[in-house]
Enzyme design. Sequence first.
Site, PDB file in Angstrom:
ATOM      1  N   LYS A  58       0.830  -1.210   0.000  1.00 35.12           N
ATOM      2  CA  LYS A  58       0.000   0.000   0.000  1.00 35.12           C
ATOM      3  C   LYS A  58       0.867   1.264   0.000  1.00 35.12           C
ATOM      4  CE  LYS A  58      -2.430  -2.739  -0.398  1.00 35.12           C
ATOM      5  NZ  LYS A  58      -2.442  -4.207  -0.303  1.00 35.12           N
ATOM      6  N   GLY A 122       9.413 -22.267  15.929  1.00 33.62           N
ATOM      7  CA  GLY A 122       8.564 -22.978  16.885  1.00 33.62           C
ATOM      8  C   GLY A 122       8.043 -24.279  16.311  1.00 33.62           C
ATOM      9  N   GLY A 188      -0.512 -14.166 -13.226  1.00 33.26           N
ATOM     10  CA  GLY A 188      -1.610 -14.162 -12.270  1.00 33.26           C
ATOM     11  C   GLY A 188      -2.281 -12.801 -12.180  1.00 33.26           C
ATOM     12  N   ALA A 189      -3.535 -12.726 -12.638  1.00 32.22           N
ATOM     13  CA  ALA A 189      -4.289 -11.465 -12.526  1.00 32.22           C
ATOM     14  C   ALA A 189      -5.149 -11.500 -11.272  1.00 32.22           C
ATOM     15  CB  ALA A 189      -5.147 -11.249 -13.769  1.00 32.22           C
ATOM     16  N   GLY A 190      -4.533 -11.871 -10.133  1.00 30.93           N
ATOM     17  CA  GLY A 190      -5.229 -11.854  -8.851  1.00 30.93           C
ATOM     18  C   GLY A 190      -4.915 -10.547  -8.147  1.00 30.93           C
ATOM     19  N   ILE A 192      -2.485  -9.615  -5.959  1.00 33.59           N
ATOM     20  CA  ILE A 192      -1.105  -9.113  -5.988  1.00 33.59           C
ATOM     21  C   ILE A 192      -0.749  -8.668  -7.404  1.00 33.59           C
ATOM     22  CG2 ILE A 192       1.338  -9.742  -5.701  1.00 33.59           C
ATOM     23  CD1 ILE A 192       0.524 -11.572  -3.419  1.00 33.59           C
ATOM     24  N   GLU A 211      -2.920 -14.395 -17.300  1.00 34.01           N
ATOM     25  CA  GLU A 211      -3.856 -15.072 -16.382  1.00 34.01           C
ATOM     26  C   GLU A 211      -4.331 -16.370 -17.022  1.00 34.01           C
ATOM     27  OE1 GLU A 211      -5.336 -14.791 -13.203  1.00 34.01           O
ATOM     28  OE2 GLU A 211      -6.375 -16.590 -13.889  1.00 34.01           O
ATOM     29  N   HIS A 451     -24.016  15.474   3.516  1.00 33.89           N
ATOM     30  CA  HIS A 451     -23.827  15.962   2.150  1.00 33.89           C
ATOM     31  C   HIS A 451     -22.822  17.111   2.152  1.00 33.89           C
ATOM     32  CE1 HIS A 451     -24.757  17.064  -1.950  1.00 33.89           C
ATOM     33  NE2 HIS A 451     -24.839  18.326  -1.552  1.00 33.89           N
TER      34      HIS A 451
HETATM   35  P1  FAD Z   1       1.574 -14.214   8.316  1.00 36.72           P
HETATM   36  O1  FAD Z   1       1.378 -12.761   8.212  1.00 36.72           O
HETATM   37  O2  FAD Z   1       2.135 -14.942   7.147  1.00 36.72           O
HETATM   38  O3  FAD Z   1       2.493 -14.455   9.586  1.00 36.72           O
HETATM   39  C1  FAD Z   1       2.936 -15.694   9.953  1.00 36.72           C
HETATM   40  C2  FAD Z   1       4.166 -15.521  10.806  1.00 36.72           C
HETATM   41  O4  FAD Z   1       4.496 -16.766  11.392  1.00 36.72           O
HETATM   42  C3  FAD Z   1       5.389 -15.075  10.012  1.00 36.72           C
HETATM   43  O5  FAD Z   1       5.978 -13.992  10.645  1.00 36.72           O
HETATM   44  C4  FAD Z   1       6.294 -16.305  10.038  1.00 36.72           C
HETATM   45  O6  FAD Z   1       7.674 -15.982  10.034  1.00 36.72           O
HETATM   46  C5  FAD Z   1       5.883 -16.942  11.345  1.00 36.72           C
HETATM   47  N1  FAD Z   1       6.136 -18.381  11.419  1.00 36.72           N
HETATM   48  C6  FAD Z   1       5.701 -19.340  10.566  1.00 36.72           C
HETATM   49  N2  FAD Z   1       6.067 -20.552  10.984  1.00 36.72           N
HETATM   50  C7  FAD Z   1       6.744 -20.354  12.137  1.00 36.72           C
HETATM   51  C8  FAD Z   1       7.372 -21.228  13.049  1.00 36.72           C
HETATM   52  N3  FAD Z   1       7.344 -22.546  12.880  1.00 36.72           N
HETATM   53  N4  FAD Z   1       8.002 -20.700  14.109  1.00 36.72           N
HETATM   54  C9  FAD Z   1       8.029 -19.345  14.300  1.00 36.72           C
HETATM   55  N5  FAD Z   1       7.451 -18.482  13.490  1.00 36.72           N
HETATM   56  C10 FAD Z   1       6.799 -18.977  12.416  1.00 36.72           C
HETATM   57  N6  FAD Z   1      -4.253  -8.884   3.301  1.00 36.72           N
HETATM   58  C11 FAD Z   1      -5.145  -7.918   3.552  1.00 36.72           C
HETATM   59  O7  FAD Z   1      -6.071  -8.133   4.338  1.00 36.72           O
HETATM   60  N7  FAD Z   1      -5.020  -6.685   2.978  1.00 36.72           N
HETATM   61  C12 FAD Z   1      -4.023  -6.393   2.117  1.00 36.72           C
HETATM   62  O8  FAD Z   1      -3.952  -5.273   1.623  1.00 36.72           O
HETATM   63  C13 FAD Z   1      -3.078  -7.400   1.823  1.00 36.72           C
HETATM   64  N8  FAD Z   1      -2.049  -7.152   0.979  1.00 36.72           N
HETATM   65  C14 FAD Z   1      -1.129  -8.134   0.735  1.00 36.72           C
HETATM   66  C15 FAD Z   1      -0.090  -7.856  -0.155  1.00 36.72           C
HETATM   67  C16 FAD Z   1       0.850  -8.816  -0.418  1.00 36.72           C
HETATM   68  C17 FAD Z   1       1.973  -8.512  -1.380  1.00 36.72           C
HETATM   69  C18 FAD Z   1       0.769 -10.085   0.239  1.00 36.72           C
HETATM   70  C19 FAD Z   1       1.811 -11.140  -0.004  1.00 36.72           C
HETATM   71  C20 FAD Z   1      -0.255 -10.370   1.110  1.00 36.72           C
HETATM   72  C21 FAD Z   1      -1.231  -9.393   1.359  1.00 36.72           C
HETATM   73  N9  FAD Z   1      -2.302  -9.634   2.213  1.00 36.72           N
HETATM   74  C22 FAD Z   1      -3.224  -8.662   2.450  1.00 36.72           C
HETATM   75  C23 FAD Z   1      -2.476 -10.930   2.887  1.00 36.72           C
HETATM   76  C24 FAD Z   1      -1.989 -10.841   4.336  1.00 36.72           C
HETATM   77  O9  FAD Z   1      -0.643 -10.453   4.353  1.00 36.72           O
HETATM   78  C25 FAD Z   1      -2.151 -12.194   5.022  1.00 36.72           C
HETATM   79  O10 FAD Z   1      -3.486 -12.629   4.906  1.00 36.72           O
HETATM   80  C26 FAD Z   1      -1.792 -12.090   6.496  1.00 36.72           C
HETATM   81  O11 FAD Z   1      -0.467 -11.659   6.668  1.00 36.72           O
HETATM   82  C27 FAD Z   1      -1.987 -13.433   7.188  1.00 36.72           C
HETATM   83  O12 FAD Z   1      -1.654 -13.304   8.531  1.00 36.72           O
HETATM   84  P2  FAD Z   1      -1.118 -14.546   9.389  1.00 36.72           P
HETATM   85  O13 FAD Z   1      -0.850 -14.004  10.742  1.00 36.72           O
HETATM   86  O14 FAD Z   1      -2.026 -15.678   9.225  1.00 36.72           O
HETATM   87  O15 FAD Z   1       0.234 -14.981   8.675  1.00 36.72           O
HETATM   88  P1  NAD Z   2      -4.787 -14.751  -5.997  1.00 33.81           P
HETATM   89  O1  NAD Z   2      -5.386 -16.049  -5.630  1.00 33.81           O
HETATM   90  O2  NAD Z   2      -5.486 -13.496  -5.652  1.00 33.81           O
HETATM   91  O3  NAD Z   2      -4.568 -14.700  -7.589  1.00 33.81           O
HETATM   92  C1  NAD Z   2      -3.804 -15.637  -8.271  1.00 33.81           C
HETATM   93  C2  NAD Z   2      -4.195 -15.583  -9.746  1.00 33.81           C
HETATM   94  O4  NAD Z   2      -3.255 -16.354 -10.457  1.00 33.81           O
HETATM   95  C3  NAD Z   2      -5.559 -16.199 -10.013  1.00 33.81           C
HETATM   96  O5  NAD Z   2      -6.297 -15.326 -10.846  1.00 33.81           O
HETATM   97  C4  NAD Z   2      -5.238 -17.506 -10.698  1.00 33.81           C
HETATM   98  O6  NAD Z   2      -6.210 -17.914 -11.636  1.00 33.81           O
HETATM   99  C5  NAD Z   2      -3.928 -17.163 -11.394  1.00 33.81           C
HETATM  100  N1  NAD Z   2      -3.072 -18.305 -11.674  1.00 33.81           N
HETATM  101  C6  NAD Z   2      -2.835 -19.382 -10.898  1.00 33.81           C
HETATM  102  N2  NAD Z   2      -1.938 -20.197 -11.498  1.00 33.81           N
HETATM  103  C7  NAD Z   2      -1.594 -19.596 -12.663  1.00 33.81           C
HETATM  104  C8  NAD Z   2      -0.687 -19.930 -13.701  1.00 33.81           C
HETATM  105  N3  NAD Z   2       0.043 -21.031 -13.653  1.00 33.81           N
HETATM  106  N4  NAD Z   2      -0.577 -19.086 -14.753  1.00 33.81           N
HETATM  107  C9  NAD Z   2      -1.313 -17.940 -14.805  1.00 33.81           C
HETATM  108  N5  NAD Z   2      -2.181 -17.581 -13.841  1.00 33.81           N
HETATM  109  C10 NAD Z   2      -2.316 -18.391 -12.782  1.00 33.81           C
HETATM  110  O7  NAD Z   2      -3.309 -14.799  -5.404  1.00 33.81           O
HETATM  111  P2  NAD Z   2      -2.222 -13.653  -5.204  1.00 33.81           P
HETATM  112  O8  NAD Z   2      -2.538 -12.475  -6.033  1.00 33.81           O
HETATM  113  O9  NAD Z   2      -0.917 -14.336  -5.346  1.00 33.81           O
HETATM  114  O10 NAD Z   2      -2.424 -13.266  -3.696  1.00 33.81           O
HETATM  115  C11 NAD Z   2      -2.255 -14.259  -2.665  1.00 33.81           C
HETATM  116  C12 NAD Z   2      -3.147 -13.978  -1.500  1.00 33.81           C
HETATM  117  O11 NAD Z   2      -2.736 -12.801  -0.828  1.00 33.81           O
HETATM  118  C13 NAD Z   2      -4.579 -13.799  -1.914  1.00 33.81           C
HETATM  119  O12 NAD Z   2      -5.303 -14.889  -1.413  1.00 33.81           O
HETATM  120  C14 NAD Z   2      -5.043 -12.552  -1.274  1.00 33.81           C
HETATM  121  O13 NAD Z   2      -6.130 -12.785  -0.422  1.00 33.81           O
HETATM  122  C15 NAD Z   2      -3.862 -12.052  -0.458  1.00 33.81           C
HETATM  123  N6  NAD Z   2      -3.666 -10.641  -0.834  1.00 33.81           N
HETATM  124  C16 NAD Z   2      -4.629  -9.747  -0.468  1.00 33.81           C
HETATM  125  C17 NAD Z   2      -4.508  -8.421  -0.845  1.00 33.81           C
HETATM  126  C18 NAD Z   2      -5.586  -7.463  -0.464  1.00 33.81           C
HETATM  127  O14 NAD Z   2      -6.395  -7.794   0.400  1.00 33.81           O
HETATM  128  N7  NAD Z   2      -5.643  -6.274  -1.045  1.00 33.81           N
HETATM  129  C19 NAD Z   2      -3.419  -8.004  -1.584  1.00 33.81           C
HETATM  130  C20 NAD Z   2      -2.479  -8.945  -1.956  1.00 33.81           C
HETATM  131  C21 NAD Z   2      -2.614 -10.256  -1.559  1.00 33.81           C
END
Ligand code: FAD
Ligand code: NAD
Length: 478
Positions: A58, A122, A188-190, A192, A211, A451
């Site tokens: 962000k 852990g 991937g047009a998801g 990220i 995608e 408003h």
């Molecule tokens: P994580 O955040 O993955 O945290 C898990 C933690 O556990 C990590 O720090 C890891 O090191 C630790 N860990 C794992 N195994 C062990 C172990 N055995 N011992 C000790 N430590 C361990 N979500 C949104 O809601 N809004 C967004 O805008 C958004 N943007 C995103 C953008 C990107 C690029 C990405 C990749 C993800 C985004 N997400 C977003 C998704 C969001 O980051 C995750 O859903 C969220 O972080 C999940 O939280 P969690 O606590 O389950 O896991």
């Molecule tokens: P995603 O599941 O959102 O999108 C992945 C996309 O890749 C899908 O459209 C899928 O059809 C496509 N795909 C899968 N395999 C493929 C292939 N071999 N070739 C071409 N396309 C393929 O996953 P992401 O964008 O990697 O994000 C991962 C997770 O992180 C999501 O579940 C999302 O919830 C979380 N995230 C959330 C936010 C947010 O809340 N704003 C931002 C970033 C990530």
Amino acid sequence: MSEKFDVIVIGAGPGGYVAAIRAAQLGLKTACVEKWVNDKGATVLGGTCLNVGCVPSKALLESTHKFHDTQHKNAVHGISADNVTMDVKKMVARKDKIVGNLTMGITGLFKANGVTTLAGMGKLLSGKKVEVTAADGTVTVYDAQNVILASGSLPVNIPPAPLTDGLILDNEGALNIDETPETLGVIGAGVIGLEMGSVWARLGTKVTVLEALDSFLAVADKDVAKEGAKLLKKQGLDIKLGSMVSGTEIVDGKVKVFYKDSKGEQEITVDKLIVAVGRRPQTQGLLADDCGVKLDERGFIEVDIQCKTAAAGVYAIGDSVRGPMLAHKASEEGVMVADIIVGHHAQMNYDVIPSIIYTHPEMAWVGKTEQELKEQGVKIKVGKFPFAASGRAMASNETDGFVKIIADEETDRVLGVHMVGAIASELISQGAIAMEFCSTAEDLQLMCFAHPTVSEAVHEAALAVDGHAIHIANRKKR
Ligand code: FAD
Ligand code: NAD
């Protein structure tokens, strides 16, 4: 004798750190194990979200949005600026500073709440013992009354596009690109793919998104997906649907990407390639064979509706369990589990978890889509209001998109709220609040919205459910 805690949380992401803070607030002796270390070898809290996910992405989206507006959108206000430049390294450094401040903030919150940080890897043993292996190899075993597994997720890698230093990147690498590439490929047009694709497209990079599926944003309401596709295309994102990547090759410091679409074999060459095809649960090394916790067929930790695993007193939350991989979902599960541990009644409403894609305009939704409800045979009424008819949106020069509210035809209860708009990420909470309070469309119709505000579009969409929106022609036949 090993030290004993009421609660040990494994993982300090938004699931784990929130669970730990809540447990400590409730008077439980709490520890949180975290293995993430920064480049200086120090333990960092905050998980994927703070370090390489929500927050840094962000920060980059905000910087590039400001740049893009200065270059292309502000002239309409009478503001002119020549030779606008972007210092990408400074932008990335700002992002890193925000990440540093926030992760340090969690360290401060742990101290303030009395949560003990256990640095290291852990592992859950049988009998709710937790083994922690520190970076220097020291192993300590702790006893816990309750364990919360919050180990999160990792990016999925695909064999045709193995990560290659500086060229083929996952989401972590993608956040650290420090020069504007001329061309960028995204697999991937998801979420990220679209967010990171937007970041670079705004800086002038030619972005191609490949995608595999034939449909765009299949999870979203069809109107949101259609509008989103149209607007992103206008911004220069070349989204190629039905394109399955079959291989990559590094040639002269660039990435050749081979893919197959309906017309046959294709290839593009890009400066960098981001792989964003989803994430998978992180459980490697987390569970001893005899700990009693089970994984499902996709590798997620098996839990019930209250996040209880098959082992008594062991819970799992966040990305490593079923449900959407979202930070707020992880955090709310953390709060619920801490509350359950102290004997409070707690439950999570999985039907009301908002989703947001932070493109510009943003896409956001909560509840069921129109196509889901129709498939389920639910009779619905739909109200839609475009931002082009909102005075405040016009004043802001942000007229793209709409608010769509879906209500049950018989009960009038709001079943879904979907929107595309400049501040949809903020407006969607109104839909979530309405749904959480079991609101009807009429409840929203009878409210007095200030408003001029962009929020009035929510009011008007609710009115439109019954053909009563004031600022568009929407009279329903009687
Ligand atoms: P994580 O955040 O993955 O945290 C898990 C933690 O556990 C990590 O720090 C890891 O090191 C630790 N860990 C794992 N195994 C062990 C172990 N055995 N011992 C000790 N430590 C361990 N979500 C949104 O809601 N809004 C967004 O805008 C958004 N943007 C995103 C953008 C990107 C690029 C990405 C990749 C993800 C985004 N997400 C977003 C998704 C969001 O980051 C995750 O859903 C969220 O972080 C999940 O939280 P969690 O606590 O389950 O896991
Ligand atoms: P995603 O599941 O959102 O999108 C992945 C996309 O890749 C899908 O459209 C899928 O059809 C496509 N795909 C899968 N395999 C493929 C292939 N071999 N070739 C071409 N396309 C393929 O996953 P992401 O964008 O990697 O994000 C991962 C997770 O992180 C999501 O579940 C999302 O919830 C979380 N995230 C959330 C936010 C947010 O809340 N704003 C931002 C970033 C990530």
